[in-house]
Design an enzyme around this catalytic site. Structure first.
Site, PDB file in Angstrom:
ATOM      1  N   ASN A   9       0.761  -1.225  -0.206  1.00 41.99           N
ATOM      2  CA  ASN A   9      -0.114  -0.078  -0.009  1.00 41.99           C
ATOM      3  C   ASN A   9       0.821   1.476  -0.176  1.00 41.99           C
ATOM      4  O   ASN A   9       1.535   1.532   1.016  1.00 41.99           O
ATOM      5  CB  ASN A   9      -0.835  -0.053   1.172  1.00 41.99           C
ATOM      6  CG  ASN A   9      -1.772   1.373   1.400  1.00 41.99           C
ATOM      7  OD1 ASN A   9      -1.746   2.054   0.618  1.00 41.99           O
ATOM      8  ND2 ASN A   9      -2.209   1.411   2.599  1.00 41.99           N
ATOM      9  N   LYS A  11      -0.113   4.327  -0.079  1.00 44.34           N
ATOM     10  CA  LYS A  11      -0.732   5.445   0.417  1.00 44.34           C
ATOM     11  C   LYS A  11      -0.496   6.650  -0.668  1.00 44.34           C
ATOM     12  O   LYS A  11      -0.372   6.555  -1.668  1.00 44.34           O
ATOM     13  CB  LYS A  11      -0.101   5.771   1.859  1.00 44.34           C
ATOM     14  CG  LYS A  11      -0.001   4.331   2.490  1.00 44.34           C
ATOM     15  CD  LYS A  11       0.163   4.753   4.036  1.00 44.34           C
ATOM     16  CE  LYS A  11       0.217   3.319   4.754  1.00 44.34           C
ATOM     17  NZ  LYS A  11       0.372   3.369   6.201  1.00 44.34           N
ATOM     18  N   HIS A  97      -9.242   0.782   5.011  1.00 47.39           N
ATOM     19  CA  HIS A  97      -7.957   0.851   5.700  1.00 47.39           C
ATOM     20  C   HIS A  97      -8.204   1.782   6.981  1.00 47.39           C
ATOM     21  O   HIS A  97      -8.932   2.783   6.790  1.00 47.39           O
ATOM     22  CB  HIS A  97      -7.112   1.630   4.637  1.00 47.39           C
ATOM     23  CG  HIS A  97      -5.488   1.680   5.195  1.00 47.39           C
ATOM     24  ND1 HIS A  97      -5.178   2.825   6.164  1.00 47.39           N
ATOM     25  CD2 HIS A  97      -4.310   0.669   4.994  1.00 47.39           C
ATOM     26  CE1 HIS A  97      -3.852   2.333   6.470  1.00 47.39           C
ATOM     27  NE2 HIS A  97      -3.330   1.207   5.801  1.00 47.39           N
ATOM     28  N   GLU A  99      -6.464   4.315   7.990  1.00 45.53           N
ATOM     29  CA  GLU A  99      -6.493   5.766   7.488  1.00 45.53           C
ATOM     30  C   GLU A  99      -7.875   6.347   6.998  1.00 45.53           C
ATOM     31  O   GLU A  99      -8.125   7.490   7.341  1.00 45.53           O
ATOM     32  CB  GLU A  99      -5.233   6.080   6.858  1.00 45.53           C
ATOM     33  CG  GLU A  99      -3.957   5.688   7.665  1.00 45.53           C
ATOM     34  CD  GLU A  99      -2.629   5.317   6.950  1.00 45.53           C
ATOM     35  OE1 GLU A  99      -2.805   5.502   5.507  1.00 45.53           O
ATOM     36  OE2 GLU A  99      -1.715   4.973   7.419  1.00 45.53           O
ATOM     37  N   GLU A 169      -5.129  -5.540  10.505  1.00 46.09           N
ATOM     38  CA  GLU A 169      -4.057  -4.402  10.660  1.00 46.09           C
ATOM     39  C   GLU A 169      -4.307  -3.660  12.203  1.00 46.09           C
ATOM     40  O   GLU A 169      -4.980  -2.675  12.023  1.00 46.09           O
ATOM     41  CB  GLU A 169      -4.174  -3.274   9.665  1.00 46.09           C
ATOM     42  CG  GLU A 169      -3.834  -4.182   8.117  1.00 46.09           C
ATOM     43  CD  GLU A 169      -3.138  -2.974   7.298  1.00 46.09           C
ATOM     44  OE1 GLU A 169      -2.109  -3.229   6.734  1.00 46.09           O
ATOM     45  OE2 GLU A 169      -3.793  -1.940   6.999  1.00 46.09           O
ATOM     46  N   GLY A 175       2.598   1.888  10.735  1.00 44.19           N
ATOM     47  CA  GLY A 175       3.505   2.985  10.440  1.00 44.19           C
ATOM     48  C   GLY A 175       4.325   3.412  12.037  1.00 44.19           C
ATOM     49  O   GLY A 175       4.960   4.426  12.102  1.00 44.19           O
ATOM     50  N   SER A 215       3.488  -2.581  10.294  1.00 44.78           N
ATOM     51  CA  SER A 215       5.187  -2.500  10.465  1.00 44.78           C
ATOM     52  C   SER A 215       5.928  -3.864  10.086  1.00 44.78           C
ATOM     53  O   SER A 215       6.712  -4.187  10.705  1.00 44.78           O
ATOM     54  CB  SER A 215       5.377  -2.048  11.897  1.00 44.78           C
ATOM     55  OG  SER A 215       4.966  -0.710  11.981  1.00 44.78           O
TER      56      SER A 215
HETATM   57  C1  PEP Z   1      -0.485  -0.130   6.038  1.00 46.75           C
HETATM   58  O1  PEP Z   1      -0.553   1.101   6.054  1.00 46.75           O
HETATM   59  O2  PEP Z   1      -1.332  -0.871   5.660  1.00 46.75           O
HETATM   60  C2  PEP Z   1       0.702  -0.588   6.967  1.00 46.75           C
HETATM   61  C3  PEP Z   1       0.523  -1.824   7.298  1.00 46.75           C
HETATM   62  O3  PEP Z   1       1.773   0.353   7.063  1.00 46.75           O
HETATM   63  P1  PEP Z   1       3.150  -0.082   7.784  1.00 46.75           P
HETATM   64  O4  PEP Z   1       3.548  -1.368   6.988  1.00 46.75           O
HETATM   65  O5  PEP Z   1       3.880   1.169   7.409  1.00 46.75           O
HETATM   66  O6  PEP Z   1       3.108  -0.168   9.037  1.00 46.75           O
END
Ligand code: PEP
Length: 252
Positions: A9, A11, A97, A99, A169, A175, A215
């Protein structure tokens, strides 16, 4: 055999020039083929999707959108429809997601509508869900996840799940550099699969891929992916660098 999937992703990162570089690098590395039942998906921003689908057409790399509007079209300034995605060769969309939920107010009810539109338009959905840190601290994480999954998906028919991928997630791990332990991921994935067993039966439950996101990086991917109910990853930050993303793909 469940599909194993690594999805990146991007973003709101990568302009066209940067997207070109990254796509070139990923394509080169996955050129020699992936194991059967393994998929690599990238999700650039809307403006780079057309370029991405054209460039990946003859490769093993698939392209997803990061979002989509629930309506089929009309007066929704700034939005993108399922049909628009399909017509440029995008067959996958990420929905739910954290966000989108946090910054754009997307609710479970709205997400159920988006899921319906995607299914009706034959778009595969990567459906994200996950608890906040406070939910985990208060021991509410299973209830929160159950509610998110049920409200957005459990009106669907058994056959619709052929086109649904799940992505757990935990918001506290996105992040932040903080990853759920492989055991925490496995525990939640097994819990979610059991929800499907109870409502849709073993066949559907065992066929649905559940990705972990939060992460994931080259250093922890292999251990997380080794868990029996973790079928791959949804990757944010580490999907923006060819070598990291490719190392994660190789860990699956
Ligand atoms: C994401 O935004 O779906 C995500 C998992 O981000 P990150 O790997 O940066 O934590």
């Amino acid at each position: 055999m469940r599909q194993k999937i690594v999805a990146g992703n991007w973003k709101m990162n990568k302009n066209l020039e940067e997207a070109k570089e990254l796509i070139k690098g990923i394509k080169k590395e996955v050129k020699n083929g992936l194991a059967e039942d393994t998929r690599v998906i990238i999700a650039p921003s809307f403006v780079n999707l057309n370029y991405a689908t054209k460039k990946t057409k003859k490769s093993a790399v698939e392209v997803a959108a990061q979002n989509m509007h629930q309506a089929t079209g009309g007066a929704f300034t700034g939005e993108v429809s399922a049909d628009m995605l399909k017509k440029i060769g995008v067959d996958i969309v990420i929905l739910g997601h954290s966000e989108r939920r946090e910054y754009f107010g997307e609710t479970d009810e709205l997400l159920a509508e988006k899921v319906n539109t995607a299914v009706a338009n034959n778009l595969e959905v990567i459906f994200c869900f996950g608890e906040l840190l406070e939910d985990r601290k208060s021991g509410n994480h299973f209830a929160v996840v159950e509610s998110q999954v049920k409200k957005a998906l459990f009106h669907l028919k058994n056959e619709d799940f052929k086109n649904i991928v799940l992505a757990y997630e935990p918001v506290w791990a996105i992040g932040t550099g903080e990853t759920a332990t492989p055991e925490q991921a496995q525990e939640m994935h097994a819990f979610v699969r059991e929800l499907f067993v109870n409502v849709y039966g073993n066949e559907t439950a065992n066929a649905i891929s559940i990705l972990y996101g939060g992460s994931v990086k080259p250093a922890n991917a292999e251990e997380i992916f080794s868990k029996p109910d973790v079928d791959g990853g949804l990757i944010g930050g580490a999907a923006l660098k060819t070598e990291d993303f490719v190392a994660i793909i190789k860990s699956i």
